[in-house]
Design a protein around this motif. Structure first.
Motif, PDB file in Angstrom:
ATOM      1  N   LYS A   2     -24.076 -32.865 -10.687  1.00 56.50           N
ATOM      2  CA  LYS A   2     -24.343 -32.757  -9.253  1.00 56.50           C
ATOM      3  C   LYS A   2     -23.350 -33.609  -8.473  1.00 56.50           C
ATOM      4  O   LYS A   2     -23.029 -34.725  -8.867  1.00 56.50           O
ATOM      5  CB  LYS A   2     -25.750 -33.235  -8.933  1.00 56.50           C
ATOM      6  CG  LYS A   2     -26.816 -32.308  -9.442  1.00 56.50           C
ATOM      7  CD  LYS A   2     -28.192 -32.821  -9.081  1.00 56.50           C
ATOM      8  CE  LYS A   2     -29.241 -31.911  -9.701  1.00 56.50           C
ATOM      9  NZ  LYS A   2     -30.601 -32.385  -9.444  1.00 56.50           N
ATOM     10  N   TYR A   4     -21.666 -33.666  -4.058  1.00 57.60           N
ATOM     11  CA  TYR A   4     -22.000 -33.269  -2.687  1.00 57.60           C
ATOM     12  C   TYR A   4     -20.736 -32.873  -1.932  1.00 57.60           C
ATOM     13  O   TYR A   4     -19.661 -33.417  -2.183  1.00 57.60           O
ATOM     14  CB  TYR A   4     -22.706 -34.427  -1.967  1.00 57.60           C
ATOM     15  CG  TYR A   4     -23.903 -34.892  -2.744  1.00 57.60           C
ATOM     16  CD1 TYR A   4     -25.144 -34.312  -2.562  1.00 57.60           C
ATOM     17  CD2 TYR A   4     -23.781 -35.880  -3.722  1.00 57.60           C
ATOM     18  CE1 TYR A   4     -26.242 -34.702  -3.315  1.00 57.60           C
ATOM     19  CE2 TYR A   4     -24.873 -36.279  -4.472  1.00 57.60           C
ATOM     20  CZ  TYR A   4     -26.095 -35.687  -4.264  1.00 57.60           C
ATOM     21  OH  TYR A   4     -27.181 -36.072  -5.013  1.00 57.60           O
ATOM     22  N   ASP A  15     -24.592 -38.706  -1.572  1.00 60.11           N
ATOM     23  CA  ASP A  15     -24.946 -38.038  -0.321  1.00 60.11           C
ATOM     24  C   ASP A  15     -25.268 -39.081   0.752  1.00 60.11           C
ATOM     25  O   ASP A  15     -26.047 -39.994   0.510  1.00 60.11           O
ATOM     26  CB  ASP A  15     -26.162 -37.150  -0.557  1.00 60.11           C
ATOM     27  CG  ASP A  15     -26.583 -36.343   0.659  1.00 60.11           C
ATOM     28  OD1 ASP A  15     -25.865 -36.346   1.678  1.00 60.11           O
ATOM     29  OD2 ASP A  15     -27.640 -35.702   0.575  1.00 60.11           O
ATOM     30  N   ARG A  20     -24.328 -31.386   1.436  1.00 59.64           N
ATOM     31  CA  ARG A  20     -24.986 -30.360   0.647  1.00 59.64           C
ATOM     32  C   ARG A  20     -24.771 -30.640  -0.837  1.00 59.64           C
ATOM     33  O   ARG A  20     -23.653 -30.929  -1.271  1.00 59.64           O
ATOM     34  CB  ARG A  20     -24.384 -29.009   1.023  1.00 59.64           C
ATOM     35  CG  ARG A  20     -25.041 -27.829   0.382  1.00 59.64           C
ATOM     36  CD  ARG A  20     -24.668 -26.548   1.088  1.00 59.64           C
ATOM     37  NE  ARG A  20     -23.249 -26.280   1.039  1.00 59.64           N
ATOM     38  CZ  ARG A  20     -22.714 -25.145   0.623  1.00 59.64           C
ATOM     39  NH1 ARG A  20     -23.498 -24.154   0.222  1.00 59.64           N
ATOM     40  NH2 ARG A  20     -21.420 -24.965   0.617  1.00 59.64           N
ATOM     41  N   GLU A  21     -25.844 -30.546  -1.607  1.00 67.20           N
ATOM     42  CA  GLU A  21     -25.760 -30.764  -3.048  1.00 67.20           C
ATOM     43  C   GLU A  21     -25.198 -29.530  -3.730  1.00 67.20           C
ATOM     44  O   GLU A  21     -25.565 -28.402  -3.411  1.00 67.20           O
ATOM     45  CB  GLU A  21     -27.148 -31.065  -3.601  1.00 67.20           C
ATOM     46  CG  GLU A  21     -27.144 -31.393  -5.076  1.00 67.20           C
ATOM     47  CD  GLU A  21     -28.531 -31.711  -5.588  1.00 67.20           C
ATOM     48  OE1 GLU A  21     -29.091 -30.854  -6.300  1.00 67.20           O
ATOM     49  OE2 GLU A  21     -29.052 -32.796  -5.266  1.00 67.20           O
TER      50      GLU A  21
END
Length: 93
Positions: A2, A4, A15, A20-21
């Protein structure tokens, strides 16, 4: 992994609450300084970056790539040192 993206499609390791991830394997094992030198457009999306349209998936460096690679090398070396220490391996010299 993950990471961003902000409204300019710049990548971030954390973040700030406005991003937005995204999940993609392109940054697996990479340090924050390396990640934060790239633009990213997710698959099946189109974005305009500096007046140019790009269709995803797209990954493009905008940072000083030499500095990014050096930061990554330091990160990997520190990770290797931690692993050796955890195993009780001592390296002289």
């Amino acid at each position: 992994m993950k990471f961003y993206i902000d409204d300019e499609n710049k990548c971030h390791a954390a973040d700030d609450g406005t991003m937005r991830e995204v999940e993609d394997s392109c940054f697996d094992g990479m340090c924050a300084e390396y990640i934060e030198g790239f633009y990213y457009v997710p698959k099946a999306e189109t974005s305009v970056i500096k007046g140019q349209e790009y269709s995803g998936p797209m990954l493009s460096a905008f940072g000083d790539y030499t500095k990014m690679e050096l930061a990554q090398a330091r990160y990997e070396l520190a990770d290797a040192d931690r692993a050796l220490k955890e195993l009780g391996v001592r390296v002289d010299g």
